[in-house]
Design a protein around this motif. Structure first.
Motif, short mmCIF file in Angstrom:
data_model
loop_
_atom_site.label_atom_id
_atom_site.label_comp_id
_atom_site.label_asym_id
_atom_site.label_seq_id
_atom_site.Cartn_x
_atom_site.Cartn_y
_atom_site.Cartn_z
N PHE A 91 0.86 -1.36 0.14
CA PHE A 91 0.07 -0.14 -0.09
C PHE A 91 0.83 1.13 0.16
O PHE A 91 0.53 2.40 -0.44
CB PHE A 91 -1.03 -0.13 1.13
CG PHE A 91 -2.04 -0.85 1.02
CD1 PHE A 91 -3.10 -0.65 0.04
CD2 PHE A 91 -2.40 -2.13 1.42
CE1 PHE A 91 -4.21 -1.47 -0.40
CE2 PHE A 91 -3.30 -3.04 1.10
CZ PHE A 91 -3.97 -2.55 0.25
N ARG A 92 2.11 1.29 0.62
CA ARG A 92 3.14 2.33 0.61
C ARG A 92 3.47 2.52 -0.88
O ARG A 92 3.45 3.56 -1.60
CB ARG A 92 4.11 2.08 1.37
CG ARG A 92 5.36 3.01 1.31
CD ARG A 92 6.36 2.68 2.20
NE ARG A 92 7.39 3.70 1.98
CZ ARG A 92 8.54 3.74 1.21
NH1 ARG A 92 8.43 2.51 0.35
NH2 ARG A 92 9.34 4.63 0.95
N THR A 97 3.16 5.63 -6.25
CA THR A 97 3.20 5.60 -7.51
C THR A 97 1.73 5.87 -8.23
O THR A 97 1.35 5.53 -9.31
CB THR A 97 3.52 4.19 -7.82
OG1 THR A 97 2.66 3.03 -7.56
CG2 THR A 97 4.96 3.72 -7.58
N TRP A 98 0.85 6.36 -7.40
CA TRP A 98 -0.63 6.80 -7.72
C TRP A 98 -0.57 7.67 -8.92
O TRP A 98 -1.57 7.33 -9.79
CB TRP A 98 -1.07 7.44 -6.41
CG TRP A 98 -2.53 7.61 -6.70
CD1 TRP A 98 -3.54 8.58 -7.22
CD2 TRP A 98 -3.69 6.40 -6.33
NE1 TRP A 98 -4.93 8.10 -7.14
CE2 TRP A 98 -4.80 6.75 -6.56
CE3 TRP A 98 -3.34 5.00 -5.84
CZ2 TRP A 98 -6.02 5.99 -6.59
CZ3 TRP A 98 -4.68 4.34 -5.73
CH2 TRP A 98 -5.73 4.79 -5.89
N ARG A 99 0.09 8.46 -8.97
CA ARG A 99 0.22 9.65 -10.18
C ARG A 99 0.83 8.70 -11.75
O ARG A 99 0.40 8.99 -12.60
CB ARG A 99 1.44 10.66 -9.87
CG ARG A 99 0.70 11.53 -9.04
CD ARG A 99 1.74 12.68 -9.17
NE ARG A 99 1.44 13.51 -7.80
CZ ARG A 99 2.47 13.85 -7.20
NH1 ARG A 99 3.60 13.68 -7.40
NH2 ARG A 99 2.13 14.24 -5.94
N TYR A 100 1.56 7.68 -11.55
CA TYR A 100 2.16 7.00 -12.59
C TYR A 100 1.28 5.69 -13.09
O TYR A 100 1.60 5.56 -14.37
CB TYR A 100 3.63 6.63 -12.30
CG TYR A 100 4.43 7.84 -11.73
CD1 TYR A 100 4.68 9.08 -12.57
CD2 TYR A 100 4.73 7.98 -10.52
CE1 TYR A 100 5.48 10.19 -11.86
CE2 TYR A 100 5.45 9.20 -9.88
CZ TYR A 100 5.61 10.24 -10.68
OH TYR A 100 6.35 10.94 -10.37
N TYR A 101 0.56 5.21 -12.07
CA TYR A 101 0.15 3.66 -12.81
C TYR A 101 -1.37 3.78 -12.25
O TYR A 101 -1.83 4.56 -11.19
CB TYR A 101 0.71 2.85 -11.99
CG TYR A 101 2.10 2.57 -11.98
CD1 TYR A 101 2.71 2.05 -13.52
CD2 TYR A 101 3.20 2.82 -11.07
CE1 TYR A 101 4.10 1.85 -13.48
CE2 TYR A 101 4.59 2.62 -11.28
CZ TYR A 101 4.94 2.39 -12.49
OH TYR A 101 6.15 1.97 -12.71
N ARG A 102 -2.27 3.05 -13.07
CA ARG A 102 -3.52 2.86 -12.63
C ARG A 102 -3.77 1.86 -11.43
O ARG A 102 -3.85 0.76 -11.67
CB ARG A 102 -4.27 2.57 -13.86
CG ARG A 102 -4.47 3.54 -14.89
CD ARG A 102 -5.23 3.05 -15.97
NE ARG A 102 -4.50 2.00 -16.66
CZ ARG A 102 -4.91 1.13 -17.51
NH1 ARG A 102 -6.05 1.06 -17.83
NH2 ARG A 102 -4.04 -0.12 -18.00
N ASN A 103 -3.53 2.38 -10.33
CA ASN A 103 -3.70 1.46 -8.95
C ASN A 103 -5.08 1.59 -8.55
O ASN A 103 -5.72 2.36 -8.82
CB ASN A 103 -2.67 2.22 -7.87
CG ASN A 103 -1.05 2.06 -8.25
OD1 ASN A 103 -0.85 1.21 -8.89
ND2 ASN A 103 -0.45 3.19 -8.00
#
Length: 147
Positions: A91-92, A97-103
């Protein structure tokens, strides 16, 4: 440089990828032990040997702890701690990486549960495959072809 791995779209594809990687990891262990033995400083030895602990042993511990919960239900809190720590790490990474990947939060939860099971299942499958191919000494290139 940017490093990445291609995530498989199916659980079967992920499993076969991990079997190949586990075979490679098993092949690499003797060289890794020799490299660590040649080092004189303890921290260097720990760093070299930490790869398999970091990337494989943690999943085996999580898998065994999940099984042990059924045998020792009173220890469920202690036995869940490795998965909780692993989940915190995942989760960290999702947050960073929230901005770079579709998490996705549900996907992260599923990863925390399914990924250790796949990697743990890949170990006996890899050993079985090596015995089946009779390549105990890793001399055969056929071990590392796509399964």
């Amino acid at each position: 440089p940017l490093a990445y791995e291609i995530e498989r779209k199916t659980i079967a594809g992920q499993f076969l990828q991990r079997v190949r990687w586990t075979i490679g990891a098993i092949q690499h262990i003797p060289e890794q032990i020799d490299t660590a033995r040649a080092r004189t400083r303890p921290m260097e030895k720990i760093l070299i040997n930490s790869y398999h602990i970091m990337w494989e042993l943690q999943y085996y511990v999580i898998f065994l702890d999940l099984i042990m919960i059924f045998i020792f239900p009173g220890l469920w809190f202690v036995l869940c701690l490795p998965m909780v720590f692993y989940g915190c790490n995942i989760f960290r990474a999702v947050k960073l990486t929230w901005r770079y990947y579709r998490n996705s939060i549900p996907a992260a939860f599923l990863h925390c549960l399914i990924h250790p099971l796949i990697i743990s299942a890949a170990l006996p499958a890899s050993v079985f495959y090596m015995v089946y191919k009779r390549s105990y000494n890793f001399q055969s290139r056929s071990l590392f072809r796509r399964i």
